[in-house]
Design a protein around this motif. Sequence first.
Motif, PDB file in Angstrom:
ATOM      1  N   ALA A 101       0.495  -0.116  -1.110  1.00  0.00           N
ATOM      2  CA  ALA A 101      -0.323  -0.877   0.230  1.00  0.00           C
ATOM      3  C   ALA A 101      -0.015  -1.906   0.758  1.00  0.00           C
ATOM      4  N   PRO A 102      -0.177  -2.566   1.253  1.00  0.00           N
ATOM      5  CA  PRO A 102      -0.126  -3.192   2.163  1.00  0.00           C
ATOM      6  C   PRO A 102      -1.745  -4.127   1.128  1.00  0.00           C
ATOM      7  N   LYS A 124      -3.901  -8.566   0.558  1.00  0.00           N
ATOM      8  CA  LYS A 124      -3.897 -10.004   0.769  1.00  0.00           C
ATOM      9  C   LYS A 124      -2.321 -10.849   0.707  1.00  0.00           C
ATOM     10  N   THR A 125      -1.782 -10.861  -0.162  1.00  0.00           N
ATOM     11  CA  THR A 125      -0.725 -11.484  -0.268  1.00  0.00           C
ATOM     12  C   THR A 125       0.998 -10.976   0.351  1.00  0.00           C
ATOM     13  N   LEU A 126       0.691  -9.761   1.237  1.00  0.00           N
ATOM     14  CA  LEU A 126       1.953  -8.617   1.602  1.00  0.00           C
ATOM     15  C   LEU A 126       1.429  -7.909   2.330  1.00  0.00           C
ATOM     16  N   PRO A 127       0.565  -8.701   3.896  1.00  0.00           N
ATOM     17  CA  PRO A 127       0.126  -8.138   4.701  1.00  0.00           C
ATOM     18  C   PRO A 127       1.194  -7.436   5.772  1.00  0.00           C
ATOM     19  N   PHE A 128      -0.313  -6.431   5.799  1.00  0.00           N
ATOM     20  CA  PHE A 128       1.121  -5.320   7.354  1.00  0.00           C
ATOM     21  C   PHE A 128       0.731  -6.053   8.551  1.00  0.00           C
ATOM     22  N   LEU A 129       2.251  -5.990   8.866  1.00  0.00           N
ATOM     23  CA  LEU A 129       1.628  -6.514  10.819  1.00  0.00           C
ATOM     24  C   LEU A 129       1.562  -5.673  11.554  1.00  0.00           C
ATOM     25  N   THR A 162      -1.154   1.652  12.356  1.00  0.00           N
ATOM     26  CA  THR A 162      -0.556   2.104  11.012  1.00  0.00           C
ATOM     27  C   THR A 162       0.873   2.786  10.553  1.00  0.00           C
ATOM     28  N   LYS A 163       1.493   2.622  11.357  1.00  0.00           N
ATOM     29  CA  LYS A 163       2.127   3.715  10.930  1.00  0.00           C
ATOM     30  C   LYS A 163       3.651   3.115  10.367  1.00  0.00           C
ATOM     31  N   GLU A 164       4.272   3.624   9.188  1.00  0.00           N
ATOM     32  CA  GLU A 164       4.823   3.496   8.577  1.00  0.00           C
ATOM     33  C   GLU A 164       4.599   2.175   7.499  1.00  0.00           C
ATOM     34  N   SER A 165       3.128   1.758   7.404  1.00  0.00           N
ATOM     35  CA  SER A 165       2.922   1.122   6.397  1.00  0.00           C
ATOM     36  C   SER A 165       1.966   1.470   4.871  1.00  0.00           C
ATOM     37  N   GLU A 219      -3.707   5.695  12.633  1.00  0.00           N
ATOM     38  CA  GLU A 219      -4.470   4.399  13.601  1.00  0.00           C
ATOM     39  C   GLU A 219      -5.991   3.817  12.501  1.00  0.00           C
ATOM     40  N   ILE A 220      -6.080   2.613  12.700  1.00  0.00           N
ATOM     41  CA  ILE A 220      -7.396   1.792  12.014  1.00  0.00           C
ATOM     42  C   ILE A 220      -7.836   1.640  13.623  1.00  0.00           C
ATOM     43  N   HIS A 221      -9.154   1.633  13.768  1.00  0.00           N
ATOM     44  CA  HIS A 221     -10.298   0.913  14.707  1.00  0.00           C
ATOM     45  C   HIS A 221     -10.524   0.666  14.205  1.00  0.00           C
TER      46      HIS A 221
END
Length: 606
Positions: A212-213, A215-220, A245-248, A405-407
């Motif tokens: 999971a993403p 703080k040290t490795l965020p998802f773009l 958030t697809k493929e995150s 998705e995240i809203h």
Amino acid sequence: MDIANVTENARTLLVLYASQTGTACEVAERIGRDARRRYFSVKVMPMDDYDISQLIQQKLAVMVCATTGQGDEPDNMKHFWRFLLRRNLPTTSLCSLKFAALGLGDSSYQKYNFVAKKLYKRLMQLGATPLMQLGLADDQHELGPDAVIDPWLEKLWEILLQLRPLPPGKEIISESILPSPKYTVLLTKANMDQFDNSSLEKILIATEKEGAPSKTLPFLAPLISNTRITSTDHFQDVRLIKFSTKESNIKYCPGDVVMIQPCNADYNVNEFLNYMKLDGNKKVTLQQNDPDIPLPQLPKESNIRNLLKYFFDINSIPRRYFFELLSYFSTDEMEKEKLVEFASPEGQEDRYSYCNRPRRTILEVMQDFPNSARHVPLDYLFDLIPPIQPRAFSIASSLKIYPDEIHILMAVVKYKTKLLKPRQGLCSTWLASLDPDKESVRVPLWTRKGTINFPKSLPTPIILIGPGTGAAPFRSIIQDRAADGIQGQTIFFFGCRYRNKDFLCADEWQSFESKGFVTTFTAFSRDQENKIYVQHKMLENGQAIYNHIQAGAYIYVAGNSKRMPTDVTDTLTAIIKKHGRISESEAEEYIRNLQRNKRFQLDTWS
């Protein structure tokens, strides 16, 4: 035996902090600086970075911790705290430890400084000895938290120097002597072609890794849409923002939050570069000056421009040490005198009036002190300017309806003070400016557990009270329950100013209500002469609320922390008193019992 080593070990101090926004970190670093001036060997680090199994051997420690949400520990304390709560720990585990604890809180929250109080109590249960009374600093104090921190630290050093006197022939290093910088900055010329400032993929650490993403490795996350959902003639700009958030590997539940790492606007970066006469294209490499101070996580391609855009929080409100450090570089007596005054305990009221009340930024303060700021060496920028902190938003969507998705619901922060320029929120202004229809946009984010937990049993009745953007976590749980087909078990009280201007997500509530997934009660405070708030609608529907509670309902409140949570709690107490036919004190105890059993939870912010 080596006497020097014994002395050094005896004068070893551990400073641990738990910080969500950076304030506790700043205080802990101040303690570290003060300790070095008194010849202590000192380590300063987040609680979760410390090998807690070593605490049993520690002799002296200072703990600085903030409280988040409704009495929750900050993210960088969670593992540390879970370890301390182990039931198999002997009550003599920490009998060698003498400690002091300082809490940083906000008395507008119900569980004021709750984490520091819990930590203080638990350390004593494990045999540790407190050096002094627990310190409780308050953001709401008219002079800010320093009103408590300063005298508390003065007392702390008095006690520590009694326990560990200065080495023979040594005196406390004067505050007039400039301390060494945390790091040495090395500059090299960079090939302009290797930098693309519009591309976050090249600036932030790559995220194509399993897990999971964080703080040290965020998802773009690609930005899907950025829609204003208040009317254009309404004073408040509120956005419904959707991220892919697809493929995150991101998973979340209703009540969780998404952390977003913002960046500075290009015009502010250029303003800083021009003012300080810096070459933004120079590449930066850091070297440690102290093995106890680890190197920070920097943008992947660290030229000066990228550091100013993605790392340095040049638009934050400067804290006290900023003025102290800036004073060392002043070439103007009047500027130096003012900076020293702002950094002193006696000058905190003037500093608060100059800085905090009008929300003056670091960049603006540096512009006010040109004969000081322009002489700051690059090495000291890492001591002078804090890093940009991530912002937390309640997730306003359900994975059951939007699986990739995240809203979020976001109010754009913009307001006037006595300063000429309007004040703007760093993260909300940046996000509001992004337009996925014009260009591909990616935002660094990750998720974490929120402060509210919805019942695991699906049919459990719930009562939701969420004015304004407080509706965000409730949009998530209502969508979740609608996907599961749960009908007749959800009551939602929503409040705003005008039906036609800021009734957020109105069509969604009406659609869910028409299908029996939620019963909605709305309060529009300005649509009539007499102001109507959610608590008035609660009183009107007191019998329904009481029946729901009697049927085992959980109650959730989310939104602004100023008066609303207290007003809602008082209203619930009145409803239980009236419809339960009990006394005021019995109704208050009933509410406390709901809180103890997690059936009454709040998620509020200032």
